[in-house]
Enzyme design. Structure first.
Site, mmCIF file in Angstrom:
data_model
loop_
_atom_site.group_PDB
_atom_site.id
_atom_site.type_symbol
_atom_site.label_atom_id
_atom_site.label_comp_id
_atom_site.label_asym_id
_atom_site.label_seq_id
_atom_site.Cartn_x
_atom_site.Cartn_y
_atom_site.Cartn_z
ATOM 1 N N LEU A 1 -1.071 -1.052 5.655
ATOM 2 C CA LEU A 1 -0.433 -2.278 6.150
ATOM 3 C C LEU A 1 0.058 -3.172 5.018
ATOM 4 C CD1 LEU A 1 -2.706 -3.126 9.200
ATOM 5 C CD2 LEU A 1 -0.617 -1.784 9.099
ATOM 6 N N TYR B 1 -6.633 -4.844 -13.066
ATOM 7 C CA TYR B 1 -5.759 -4.007 -12.234
ATOM 8 C C TYR B 1 -5.048 -2.950 -13.097
ATOM 9 C CZ TYR B 1 -1.546 -3.053 -9.366
ATOM 10 O OH TYR B 1 -0.527 -2.466 -8.672
HETATM 11 N N1 SER Z 1 3.399 -6.014 -8.400
HETATM 12 C C1 SER Z 1 2.120 -5.744 -8.997
HETATM 13 C C2 SER Z 1 1.388 -6.964 -9.322
HETATM 14 O O1 SER Z 1 2.033 -7.940 -9.592
HETATM 15 C C3 SER Z 1 2.306 -4.940 -10.238
HETATM 16 O O2 SER Z 1 2.165 -3.626 -9.935
HETATM 17 O O3 SER Z 1 0.193 -6.948 -9.370
#
Ligand code: SER
Length: 337
Positions: free
Chosen positions: A12, A152
């Protein structure tokens, strides 16, 4: 008999919604979607499961009922959100991916043929140490600057490596089927959709600016005007995933590919937005932490390997993205707002 399905995790989210739309054009593909949120699915080819990718019981139930032929593993906490709760992000982004890789490897062995595992990675896998270096090396290749500064980014880079590890490990275990897990990965730039807005990312200022303008709301951009990173319109991102999934294995010389469309500064995005929505108030109020993240991301990606190996070519450059896809669809979406 178990039903054959393509599994989409994080279904989603922004990429998931667009991917489902594209995959359901082909009525022969049965899709199993997994997300922590409820879905009001009506398409006959789609079955939705509400649940957590970290729930081993749920994953076992999936394999008892379904034969998973391909996985688009999209579930992740994005870069800004991950900085608030790095350990929780590690759990979802790394442990979740490990569980899915394991599931895919198991399924591959059971089926006697490789499950395709399609994984979106990110520009966040790169980490340039300072603005001078960023300016000096504007276009990066896959193996360069793999020193991410965010949780991340670290998670994405490591999961790319895990994909490689599982592919090699199972290759060694079976002579008959040389690749038992078919891991394929693209490193995306910031994505911009006309139909959804991202949440928790750091490239979000691009889409947020546009959507705010179309709604007639003022927008304070959280990075400096000169901040430049690569972007891509969502339809091209979906094309990249589908093309990579469809490419013959022997044409792929690597597991991880850069893909990109166009690079713009925040000021250039502002100008393009103002051309379409001239009465909008767009100001700049850089946020220290988020600015710091984007400053480590490259200005542009070298995607020549993807172009050469599987014919990657974005359909939308900056002008086409704004003129033909973003502006008309976003304007329609908020008409009357
Ligand atoms: N668009 C993502 C982010 O800003 C980068 O992969 O975390």
């Amino acid at each position: 008999m178990r039903k054959k399905v393509t599994l989409i995790t994080g279904a989603l989210g922004e990429i998931g919604q667009a991917l489902i739309e594209a995959l359901t054009q082909d009525i022969s593909t049965r899709i199993l979607t997994l997300d922590i949120r409820d879905a009001d699915t009506t398409h006959p080819a789609v079955t939705h499961l509400k649940g957590d990718i970290l729930d081993s019981g749920l994953l076992s139930r999936i394999i008892s009922e379904y034969e998973v032929e391909a996985i688009y593993h999209l579930a992740a906490l994005l870069s800004t959100r991950s900085e608030f709760t790095p350990e929780a992000a590690h759990k979802v982004n790394v442990e979740g991916t490990l569980k899915l890789l394991h599931l895919a490897a198991d399924q591959s062995e059971w089926r006697g043929q490789p499950v395709k595992f399609i994984f979106p990675s990110s520009i966040a896998a790169y980490g340039l140490p300072d603005l001078e270096t960023k300016a000096k090396y504007p276009t990066v290749k896959e193996h360069e600057w793999n020193t991410p500064g965010t949780m991340y980014g670290c998670n994405k880079l490591y999961c790319e490596m895990l994909g490689g590890y599982y592919s090699r490990r199972y290759r060694q275990l079976s002579e008959e089927h040389p690749v038992m897990l078919d891991f394929r990965c693209v490193r995306f730039p910031g994505l911009i959709s006309a139909f959804t807005v991202p949440s928790g990312g750091t490239s979000d200022y691009g889409p947020e600016m546009l959507h705010a303008a179309a709604k007639g709301e003022p927008y304070a951009c959280f990075v400096r005007p000169d901040t430049a990173i690569p972007f891509m319109a969502m339809p091209d991102a979906i094309t990249a995933l589908l093309q990579l999934a469809a490419a013959p294995r022997e044409s792929l010389s690597r597991l991880v590919y850069n893909v990109t469309s166009f690079s713009l500064s925040a000021e250039q995005i502002r100008q393009l937005t103002l051309q379409a929505f001239p009465n909008t108030q767009i100001t700049f109020e850089p946020h220290l932490k988020r600015q710091g993240i984007v400053d480590t991301w490259p200005i542009d990606l070298d995607d020549s390997a993807a172009r050469r190996d599987w014919g990657w070519k974005p359909e939308h450059d900056a002008e086409r993205s704004f003129r033909d896809y973003l502006i008309p669809n976003i304007a329609r979406r908020y008409r009357g707002a």
